[in-house]
Design a protein around this motif. Structure first.
Motif, PDB file in Angstrom:
ATOM      1  N   VAL A   1      14.271 -23.356  25.582  1.00  7.45           N
ATOM      2  CA  VAL A   1      15.487 -23.262  26.401  1.00  7.45           C
ATOM      3  C   VAL A   1      15.081 -22.768  27.791  1.00  7.45           C
ATOM      4  O   VAL A   1      15.331 -21.635  28.169  1.00  7.45           O
ATOM      5  CB  VAL A   1      16.522 -22.310  25.758  1.00  7.45           C
ATOM      6  N   TYR A   2      14.429 -23.633  28.544  1.00  3.76           N
ATOM      7  CA  TYR A   2      13.940 -23.229  29.861  1.00  3.76           C
ATOM      8  C   TYR A   2      14.377 -24.181  30.965  1.00  3.76           C
ATOM      9  O   TYR A   2      14.231 -23.879  32.143  1.00  3.76           O
ATOM     10  CB  TYR A   2      12.407 -23.148  29.853  1.00  3.76           C
ATOM     11  N   ASP A   3      14.938 -25.331  30.585  1.00  2.00           N
ATOM     12  CA  ASP A   3      15.308 -26.354  31.559  1.00  2.00           C
ATOM     13  C   ASP A   3      16.707 -26.863  31.226  1.00  2.00           C
ATOM     14  O   ASP A   3      16.916 -27.406  30.124  1.00  2.00           O
ATOM     15  CB  ASP A   3      14.300 -27.502  31.517  1.00  2.00           C
ATOM     16  N   PRO A   4      17.677 -26.697  32.133  1.00  2.00           N
ATOM     17  CA  PRO A   4      19.040 -27.163  31.852  1.00  2.00           C
ATOM     18  C   PRO A   4      19.107 -28.637  31.467  1.00  2.00           C
ATOM     19  O   PRO A   4      19.989 -29.044  30.698  1.00  2.00           O
ATOM     20  CB  PRO A   4      19.777 -26.910  33.176  1.00  2.00           C
ATOM     21  N   GLU A   5      18.155 -29.431  31.947  1.00  2.00           N
ATOM     22  CA  GLU A   5      18.206 -30.875  31.709  1.00  2.00           C
ATOM     23  C   GLU A   5      17.887 -31.268  30.271  1.00  2.00           C
ATOM     24  O   GLU A   5      18.215 -32.375  29.843  1.00  2.00           O
ATOM     25  CB  GLU A   5      17.248 -31.597  32.666  1.00  2.00           C
ATOM     26  N   ILE A   6      17.228 -30.398  29.513  1.00  2.00           N
ATOM     27  CA  ILE A   6      16.891 -30.755  28.133  1.00  2.00           C
ATOM     28  C   ILE A   6      17.789 -30.066  27.109  1.00  2.00           C
ATOM     29  O   ILE A   6      17.708 -30.369  25.913  1.00  2.00           O
ATOM     30  CB  ILE A   6      15.417 -30.428  27.818  1.00  2.00           C
ATOM     31  N   ILE A   7      18.645 -29.165  27.564  1.00  2.00           N
ATOM     32  CA  ILE A   7      19.496 -28.425  26.628  1.00  2.00           C
ATOM     33  C   ILE A   7      20.440 -29.359  25.885  1.00  2.00           C
ATOM     34  O   ILE A   7      20.650 -29.228  24.674  1.00  2.00           O
ATOM     35  CB  ILE A   7      20.264 -27.314  27.375  1.00  2.00           C
ATOM     36  N   GLY A   8      20.999 -30.331  26.594  1.00  2.00           N
ATOM     37  CA  GLY A   8      21.917 -31.271  25.953  1.00  2.00           C
ATOM     38  C   GLY A   8      21.251 -32.040  24.827  1.00  2.00           C
ATOM     39  O   GLY A   8      21.835 -32.229  23.749  1.00  2.00           O
ATOM     40  N   ALA A   9      20.008 -32.487  25.050  1.00  2.00           N
ATOM     41  CA  ALA A   9      19.287 -33.230  24.017  1.00  2.00           C
ATOM     42  C   ALA A   9      18.976 -32.345  22.819  1.00  2.00           C
ATOM     43  O   ALA A   9      19.064 -32.780  21.661  1.00  2.00           O
ATOM     44  CB  ALA A   9      18.000 -33.804  24.599  1.00  2.00           C
TER      45      ALA A   9
END
Length: 338
Positions: free
Chosen positions: A258-266
């Motif tokens: 959980v370090y990048d907002p762009e991968i949280i959705g995936a």
């Protein structure tokens, strides 16, 4: 008896290449001032620089050089006679070329060790996945304190990186099957090498693709290793129904994902898929360890969990300091309910 105990403390700091300021230098200075005997320094040298693991799988040359330089300073400040072994060891390291990779060794409570090949740089080959992060150490410590949660169960690790947490769990918690997973090709390659370096044999072809459960059962008869170890290439945003049916984990864990907002959705989407593809099985237990570097990103993850209807709670901080020097206030473990 203080000498051997101090030597062991130096060893536990040195083998995983902890920051030099975490070493018990003050205790060493005191011991050197009260005794002119060189046996303590020789003991430390043989537990660190000359340790058989370090000789075969060396830490970075720069780290060993800095450590020895500091050790020699402490020795000289005690106005002791020169110790040739220290200078010989430093001379040998000064002649080495620095490599892009090094080894680190993490001692387990029962005496075993996890040895990893890691990058000397935080970012290497376009990824941050080639080093071990604090959250992985924290999650492994928690697992070692709670082995019953993994014993005889199928564990899926998301974002395994170079494998520390999973290898530690495989060596201490007796899972039935452990599925390491990641996506970056270089990380997967390093992960497989580290698993084999620590004495585990990968399931046939499982390093390339996930087998269906029926296929895994056929292979099980030919491999008596416990646990069964699999490496899976898993891209969170495009996991197929076939892959989900093949995985069927009892426990899902992840560290520092959980370090990048762009991968949280995936990530949240994948967890939702596991909640709906259970094949009449109990939903898996899920534990996510995170180093909270950016509170906004961490809160976004919690908000996305809430939106997806995934419950969560913070696991109380554990006191099992095996790999980390002290309490890490910015590292947390969330238990998720999918």
């Amino acid at each position: 008896m203080a000498g051997p105990e101090l030597g062991l403390r130096f060893q536990r700091c040195f083998l995983p290449a902890r920051q030099l300021r975490s070493f018990p230098w003050l205790e060493l200075e005191h011991s050197l001032q009260t005794s002119r005997d060189s046996s303590l320094l020789l003991d430390i040298l043989h537990r660190t620089i000359l340790h058989p693991l370090c000789v075969k799988y060396p830490l970075s040359a720069r780290y060993r050089r800095c450590f020895l330089t500091e050790l020699i300073k402490k020795h000289e400040s005690a106005t002791a006679e020169p110790l040739d072994e220290l200078y010989d060891a430093l001379a040998a390291i000064l002649n080495e070329e620095e490599s892009t990779h090094c080894y680190k060794h993490y001692l387990l409570p029962a005496g075993e060790c996890v040895t990893l090949s890691e990058s000397v740089a935080v970012i290497s080959e376009g990824t941050t996945g080639l080093i071990t992060w604090e959250a992985a150490l924290h999650l492994a410590e928690w697992a070692l304190q709670n082995p019953s949660g993994f014993r005889n169960r199928t564990v899926l690790e998301l974002g395994s990186g170079i494998g520390f947490t999973g290898i530690a769990i495989c060596k201490t918690c007796n899972p039935k099957t452990y599925i390491f997973s990641d996506y970056h090709h270089r990380v997967l390659q390093q992960l497989k090498e580290n698993i084999c370096l620590n004495g585990f044999v990968l399931e046939p072809e499982a390093a390339q693709q996930i087998h269906l459960e029926s296929e895994g059962q056929k292979a099980e008869g030919a491999n008596h290793q416990n646990p069964k170890v699999i490496v899976a290439e898993l891209e969170w945003g495009s996991v197929t129904e076939k892959q989900l049916l093949a995985l069927q984990p009892d426990v899902i864990i992840a560290a520092d994902v959980v370090y990048d907002p762009e991968i949280i959705g995936a990530l949240v989407g994948l967890l939702q898929q596991f909640s709906t593809s259970r094949a009449d099985r109990k939903p898996p237990e899920v534990y996510i360890a995170s180093t909270v570097r950016n509170p906004d990103t961490y809160h976004l993850f919690q908000a996305q969990l809430d939106k997806a209807g995934i419950g969560w709670q913070i696991i109380p901080a554990h006191s099992n300091r095996v790999f980390l020097c002290d309490v890490q206030p910015n590292v947390t473990i969330l238990q998720l309910f999918i």
